[in-house]
Design a protein around this motif. Structure first.
Motif, mmCIF file in Angstrom:
data_model
loop_
_atom_site.group_PDB
_atom_site.id
_atom_site.type_symbol
_atom_site.label_atom_id
_atom_site.label_comp_id
_atom_site.label_asym_id
_atom_site.label_seq_id
_atom_site.Cartn_x
_atom_site.Cartn_y
_atom_site.Cartn_z
ATOM 1 N N LEU A 10 0.826 -1.209 0.000
ATOM 2 C CA LEU A 10 0.000 0.000 0.000
ATOM 3 C C LEU A 10 0.862 1.261 0.000
ATOM 4 O O LEU A 10 0.547 2.239 -0.690
ATOM 5 C CB LEU A 10 -0.935 -0.004 1.208
ATOM 6 C CG LEU A 10 -2.095 -1.007 1.157
ATOM 7 C CD1 LEU A 10 -2.795 -1.079 2.502
ATOM 8 C CD2 LEU A 10 -3.088 -0.628 0.061
ATOM 9 N N GLU A 11 1.944 1.243 0.750
ATOM 10 C CA GLU A 11 2.836 2.402 0.795
ATOM 11 C C GLU A 11 3.455 2.657 -0.579
ATOM 12 O O GLU A 11 3.530 3.803 -1.048
ATOM 13 C CB GLU A 11 3.930 2.179 1.837
ATOM 14 C CG GLU A 11 4.954 3.308 1.936
ATOM 15 C CD GLU A 11 4.340 4.639 2.338
ATOM 16 O OE1 GLU A 11 4.904 5.690 1.956
ATOM 17 O OE2 GLU A 11 3.297 4.642 3.023
ATOM 18 N N GLY A 12 3.893 1.592 -1.240
ATOM 19 C CA GLY A 12 4.481 1.752 -2.567
ATOM 20 C C GLY A 12 3.477 2.259 -3.585
ATOM 21 O O GLY A 12 3.789 3.125 -4.411
ATOM 22 N N LEU A 13 2.256 1.733 -3.532
ATOM 23 C CA LEU A 13 1.205 2.195 -4.436
ATOM 24 C C LEU A 13 0.901 3.673 -4.199
ATOM 25 O O LEU A 13 0.728 4.452 -5.144
ATOM 26 C CB LEU A 13 -0.057 1.357 -4.243
ATOM 27 C CG LEU A 13 0.006 -0.104 -4.704
ATOM 28 C CD1 LEU A 13 -1.214 -0.869 -4.197
ATOM 29 C CD2 LEU A 13 0.089 -0.199 -6.216
ATOM 30 N N ALA A 14 0.848 4.060 -2.935
ATOM 31 C CA ALA A 14 0.565 5.456 -2.601
ATOM 32 C C ALA A 14 1.665 6.378 -3.117
ATOM 33 O O ALA A 14 1.391 7.465 -3.644
ATOM 34 C CB ALA A 14 0.406 5.607 -1.088
ATOM 35 N N GLN A 15 2.918 5.963 -2.995
ATOM 36 C CA GLN A 15 4.026 6.784 -3.476
ATOM 37 C C GLN A 15 3.998 6.934 -4.995
ATOM 38 O O GLN A 15 4.464 7.944 -5.531
ATOM 39 C CB GLN A 15 5.356 6.180 -3.024
ATOM 40 C CG GLN A 15 5.609 6.311 -1.534
ATOM 41 C CD GLN A 15 6.983 5.801 -1.135
ATOM 42 O OE1 GLN A 15 7.912 5.782 -1.938
ATOM 43 N NE2 GLN A 15 7.109 5.384 0.117
#
Length: 392
Positions: A10-15
């Motif tokens: 989720l963090e990577g997708l958000a970035q």
């Protein structure tokens, strides 16, 4: 509790500014819990839809489906999800649609295989993953867990073109040694991407990536002989119609496939690829976003259109104009003004042959028509019948 790998995903997708819509039926709901049980989902997830009942699925996809658990249905759901993400004001290059359909262990034993299909639709590619589970060795909840794992794994795969592609964790799927995931990817040329993003309304289906960025000129599409259709599949009846129409009009037929359709799901890149390869290299195929005939006549001004009687009848069916007879009348007048003519062939319709000359056509269209008599052309083969035979 959300796992560290899901949190990292989720963090990577958000970035990468990725926004996701997930649509699933038949199984895989553990993916929802995994994504939403911790923080971070609100930065990535736009919507989750679970059309579980048959009527719910048919309503979402715009009508009866020949099969509810297949790679094609997964792709239809993924495209629906992608379009929904774009409709929610996500730039197409950041939108991700995930579609999943599964046939898992249930109270009543299934005669067919236990299987999971997961598709991911982005602006750049359509990817489908298929997993056939070993039947009879797992409980329902165990198969559900694997379906959820596969959805998360395929969602992670959608990030491989982003700036953080090397930072995404591998999402595990608990398979036995006999089980494998089969993956098929169709990467879109630039011209297809421009069409799907809405930047262009028409492209040459076979144009190279660089040429695809150039807008099609009106000179290329004016006064053509256009055969619109879905061609799923292209069959001998289509070939005969094209040959006769070409002789009547004295010019070659050019085919048109709209990626959007009033009656059918939006086409994905795998669909487009499979349909385009049916045509000979010398045949011109246009891809458009013209789901209504009023849009087609603008893209192909003063052209002649090749139609079957069943398609021809839809031109004056009020249901295609929101039930409004006034809108229908306006559209018919507009179409008649814009076209050079119609070449109309008889077709089997609702179990009997429909002779186009027997139709009560509006006079403004009738004056533009060349009807091909049954003595010159009749074939009762249909794409629907061929698909049914193919999928058995």
């Amino acid at each position: 509790m959300q796992s560290d790998k899901v949190a990292a995903l989720l963090e990577g997708l958000a970035q990468d500014n990725v926004k996701v819509v997930l649509v699933m039926t038949g199984g895989g709901t553990e993916a929802i819990a995994s994504l939403f049980c911790g923080g971070g989902a609100s930065r990535v997830m736009l919507e989750v839809v679970v059309p579980y009942a048959k009527k719910s699925l048919e309503s979402l996809l715009g009508g009866s489906q020949e099969r509810s658990c297949s790679p094609g249905i997964a792709r239809h759901l993924a495209v629906k999800a992608f379009c929904r993400a774009v409709a929610l004001e996500t730039p197409p290059q950041h939108a991700v649609g995930v579609g999943a359909t599964a046939s898992l262990r249930s109270t009543n034993p299934k005669r067919g295989t236990h299987r999971i299909h997961v598709a991911v639709q982005t602006l750049f590619a359509t990817t489908t993953a298929t997993l056939e589970l070993t039947k009879g060795v797992r409980l329902r909840e165990e198969e559900e867990r694997i379906a959820g794992q596969l959805i998360l794994a395929r969602l992670a795969s959608s990030c491989t073109s982003g700036k953080n592609k090397n930072n995404f964790p591998a999402m595990p799927v608990d398979l036995s040694s006999e089980e494998t995931v089969t993956i098929h990817t169709t990467t879109a040329p630039l011209s297809w991407q421009l069409l799907v993003s809405g930047e262009q309304m028409i492209v040459d289906a076979r144009s190279e990536a660089v040429l695809g960025a150039e807008k099609v000129s009106e000179a290329e599409t004016r006064q053509r002989l256009i055969f619109p259709g879905s061609f799923n599949p292209l069959h001998e009846g289509h070939r005969q119609m094209a040959s006769l129409a070409s002789k009547i009009a004295g010019q070659p037929v050019e085919y048109e496939i709209s990626i959007t359709n009033v009656d059918k799901p939006t086409l994905d890149y795998s669909d487009l690829e499979s349909r385009i390869v049916q045509f000979d290299a010398v045949e011109r195929v246009w891809l458009t976003r013209a789901e209504h005939f009023t849009e087609k006549v603008l893209l192909f001004p003063q052209s002649t259109f090749v139609l079957g009687a069943d398609t021809f009848m839809r031109l004056w069916d009020p249901c295609y104009y929101d039930g409004s007879t006034s809108k229908m009348s306006e559209a018919i007048a507009f179409i008649a003004e814009q076209i050079s003519g119609f070449i109309v062939f008889g077709r089997e319709y609702k179990g009997s042959f429909c002779d186009p000359q027997s139709l009560s056509s509006p006079s403004s269209l009738l004056n533009k028509c060349r009807f091909v008599p049954e003595a010159e052309f009749r074939t009762d083969i249909s794409s629907t019948f061929l698909r049914t035979c193919r999928d058995k």
